[in-house]
Design a protein around this motif. Sequence first.
Motif, PDB file in Angstrom:
ATOM      1  N   GLN A  23       0.838  -1.211   0.000  1.00  0.00           N
ATOM      2  CA  GLN A  23       0.000   0.000   0.000  1.00  0.00           C
ATOM      3  C   GLN A  23       0.873   1.260   0.000  1.00  0.00           C
ATOM      4  N   ASP A  24       0.478   2.230  -0.838  1.00  0.00           N
ATOM      5  CA  ASP A  24       1.158   3.532  -0.944  1.00  0.00           C
ATOM      6  C   ASP A  24       2.608   3.408  -1.402  1.00  0.00           C
ATOM      7  N   SER A  25       2.953   2.315  -2.072  1.00  0.00           N
ATOM      8  CA  SER A  25       4.327   2.124  -2.540  1.00  0.00           C
ATOM      9  C   SER A  25       4.591   2.952  -3.792  1.00  0.00           C
ATOM     10  N   LEU A  26       5.842   2.955  -4.236  1.00  0.00           N
ATOM     11  CA  LEU A  26       6.215   3.709  -5.432  1.00  0.00           C
ATOM     12  C   LEU A  26       5.497   3.163  -6.661  1.00  0.00           C
ATOM     13  N   GLU A  27       5.352   1.830  -6.737  1.00  0.00           N
ATOM     14  CA  GLU A  27       4.646   1.233  -7.871  1.00  0.00           C
ATOM     15  C   GLU A  27       3.182   1.674  -7.910  1.00  0.00           C
ATOM     16  N   VAL A  28       2.564   1.696  -6.736  1.00  0.00           N
ATOM     17  CA  VAL A  28       1.166   2.144  -6.659  1.00  0.00           C
ATOM     18  C   VAL A  28       1.056   3.614  -7.053  1.00  0.00           C
ATOM     19  N   ALA A  29       1.987   4.438  -6.605  1.00  0.00           N
ATOM     20  CA  ALA A  29       1.952   5.872  -6.939  1.00  0.00           C
ATOM     21  C   ALA A  29       2.079   6.082  -8.446  1.00  0.00           C
ATOM     22  N   GLU A  30       2.976   5.329  -9.090  1.00  0.00           N
ATOM     23  CA  GLU A  30       3.127   5.473 -10.539  1.00  0.00           C
ATOM     24  C   GLU A  30       1.871   5.016 -11.271  1.00  0.00           C
ATOM     25  N   ALA A  31       1.292   3.914 -10.813  1.00  0.00           N
ATOM     26  CA  ALA A  31       0.066   3.420 -11.447  1.00  0.00           C
ATOM     27  C   ALA A  31      -1.089   4.403 -11.249  1.00  0.00           C
ATOM     28  N   LEU A  32      -1.186   4.951 -10.048  1.00  0.00           N
ATOM     29  CA  LEU A  32      -2.256   5.900  -9.766  1.00  0.00           C
ATOM     30  C   LEU A  32      -2.116   7.162 -10.613  1.00  0.00           C
ATOM     31  N   GLU A  33      -0.899   7.614 -10.809  1.00  0.00           N
ATOM     32  CA  GLU A  33      -0.687   8.812 -11.627  1.00  0.00           C
ATOM     33  C   GLU A  33      -1.142   8.576 -13.065  1.00  0.00           C
ATOM     34  N   ILE A  34      -0.879   7.396 -13.598  1.00  0.00           N
ATOM     35  CA  ILE A  34      -1.320   7.068 -14.965  1.00  0.00           C
ATOM     36  C   ILE A  34      -2.838   7.000 -15.034  1.00  0.00           C
ATOM     37  N   VAL A  35      -3.442   6.374 -14.031  1.00  0.00           N
ATOM     38  CA  VAL A  35      -4.908   6.223 -14.004  1.00  0.00           C
ATOM     39  C   VAL A  35      -5.579   7.584 -13.917  1.00  0.00           C
ATOM     40  N   LEU A  36      -5.074   8.461 -13.049  1.00  0.00           N
ATOM     41  CA  LEU A  36      -5.674   9.783 -12.882  1.00  0.00           C
ATOM     42  C   LEU A  36      -5.479  10.648 -14.121  1.00  0.00           C
ATOM     43  N   SER A  37      -4.347  10.531 -14.775  1.00  0.00           N
ATOM     44  CA  SER A  37      -4.110  11.344 -15.970  1.00  0.00           C
ATOM     45  C   SER A  37      -5.099  11.018 -17.081  1.00  0.00           C
ATOM     46  N   LYS A  38      -5.617   9.789 -17.066  1.00  0.00           N
ATOM     47  CA  LYS A  38      -6.604   9.380 -18.071  1.00  0.00           C
ATOM     48  C   LYS A  38      -8.032   9.444 -17.544  1.00  0.00           C
ATOM     49  N   ALA A  39      -8.187   9.799 -16.251  1.00  0.00           N
ATOM     50  CA  ALA A  39      -9.508   9.795 -15.595  1.00  0.00           C
ATOM     51  C   ALA A  39     -10.189   8.442 -15.790  1.00  0.00           C
ATOM     52  N   ASP A  40      -9.409   7.384 -15.596  1.00  0.00           N
ATOM     53  CA  ASP A  40      -9.871   6.003 -15.789  1.00  0.00           C
ATOM     54  C   ASP A  40     -10.544   5.532 -14.502  1.00  0.00           C
ATOM     55  N   THR A  41     -11.839   5.756 -14.399  1.00  0.00           N
ATOM     56  CA  THR A  41     -12.563   5.435 -13.162  1.00  0.00           C
ATOM     57  C   THR A  41     -12.646   3.934 -12.923  1.00  0.00           C
ATOM     58  N   ALA A  42     -12.714   3.139 -13.987  1.00  0.00           N
ATOM     59  CA  ALA A  42     -12.823   1.682 -13.805  1.00  0.00           C
ATOM     60  C   ALA A  42     -11.580   1.126 -13.121  1.00  0.00           C
ATOM     61  N   THR A  43     -10.405   1.507 -13.607  1.00  0.00           N
ATOM     62  CA  THR A  43      -9.162   1.030 -12.981  1.00  0.00           C
ATOM     63  C   THR A  43      -8.973   1.640 -11.598  1.00  0.00           C
ATOM     64  N   LEU A  44      -9.412   2.878 -11.435  1.00  0.00           N
ATOM     65  CA  LEU A  44      -9.305   3.533 -10.126  1.00  0.00           C
ATOM     66  C   LEU A  44     -10.125   2.790  -9.079  1.00  0.00           C
ATOM     67  N   VAL A  45     -11.292   2.292  -9.468  1.00  0.00           N
ATOM     68  CA  VAL A  45     -12.129   1.524  -8.541  1.00  0.00           C
ATOM     69  C   VAL A  45     -11.386   0.281  -8.065  1.00  0.00           C
ATOM     70  N   LEU A  46     -10.700  -0.392  -8.982  1.00  0.00           N
ATOM     71  CA  LEU A  46      -9.959  -1.597  -8.601  1.00  0.00           C
ATOM     72  C   LEU A  46      -8.833  -1.275  -7.626  1.00  0.00           C
ATOM     73  N   LEU A  47      -8.126  -0.177  -7.872  1.00  0.00           N
ATOM     74  CA  LEU A  47      -7.038   0.211  -6.959  1.00  0.00           C
ATOM     75  C   LEU A  47      -7.580   0.550  -5.574  1.00  0.00           C
ATOM     76  N   LEU A  48      -8.708   1.228  -5.536  1.00  0.00           N
ATOM     77  CA  LEU A  48      -9.289   1.625  -4.251  1.00  0.00           C
ATOM     78  C   LEU A  48      -9.886   0.432  -3.520  1.00  0.00           C
ATOM     79  N   GLU A  49     -10.543  -0.462  -4.250  1.00  0.00           N
ATOM     80  CA  GLU A  49     -11.153  -1.630  -3.613  1.00  0.00           C
ATOM     81  C   GLU A  49     -10.103  -2.558  -3.015  1.00  0.00           C
ATOM     82  N   ARG A  50      -8.951  -2.637  -3.654  1.00  0.00           N
ATOM     83  CA  ARG A  50      -7.877  -3.482  -3.127  1.00  0.00           C
ATOM     84  C   ARG A  50      -7.028  -2.749  -2.095  1.00  0.00           C
TER      85      ARG A  50
END
Length: 273
Positions: free
Chosen positions: A16-43
């Motif tokens: 949780q909150d690791s560098l890999e997660v931060a990089e993935a989250l930045e990509i997801v937010l830049s695309k406003a990809d709500t579907a992938t964001l839900v998966l990151l938040l649920e896990r």
Amino acid sequence: MMEYLLRPKLRYPAIQDSLEVAEALEIVLSKADTATLVLLLERQLVGNLVSIDEKCVMALVSKRNGDLPKTAIAATLDMLMEHSIAMEIKDLHKSPLHDLYAFHDRIDLFQLLLDRRADPLRKSGKSGKGDTPLVHVSETGSKELVRMMFKSLDTRNDIPLEKLKTELERAEYMATWGLEKRAKTDVRPLLRRYYWRKKYQNMSTAINTVSSKTQQEEPKKESKKESKKGKLEAQKEKRRERRARRRRKAKIKDEVLFWDPKSLVQLLNVIRD
């Protein structure tokens, strides 16, 4: 990397909150990809991640060229807020508006953040002595962003006029400095007009408050006068009744014949009254 994080069973699960997660989250937010964001938040991979490279998470939503739909940006912001992702970084006294003031092509995200109570007067810096987003935007000379901030401030009643004056003076100073460097638009007239408008609004509000108090006090004074007048009238009426009774007694006494039983009964009745 995204597939690795979202894989159901991992021998070495993501932290949780690791560098890999931060990089993935930045990509997801830049695309406003709500579907992938839900998966990151649920896990529960995001956790308390409120900043990436000292930038607010909220400021990373959508691309810089502004080609994403406004509804997708709004949905992404709402999803982050529903999962208790902070709008501002308390440790740095920083607002996502601080990260966006120089990007005039991200108007939609700027407006959506203001609609969700991002503070245009939030001071940056760990000591809270830095400049506000309003000051930075004034320096860049963006009339559109300044007007958007003013509309947001109009919805608030918790800003003292002196504090607003201080921030507007600072913004005007930086707007002058920006014109000397790179800004092409002069926002100083906007800043001055806004201050005087707010000042006269406060004056009119104070005048209306005083007038309403006087209007409320006038009926009370009138009611007191009426009650006092009513008491005087009642006292006068009692005095008239007493004088009338005394006259009736005197008249009957003069006419009474004590050997006349009827006259005696009439006199006793008057005295009894």
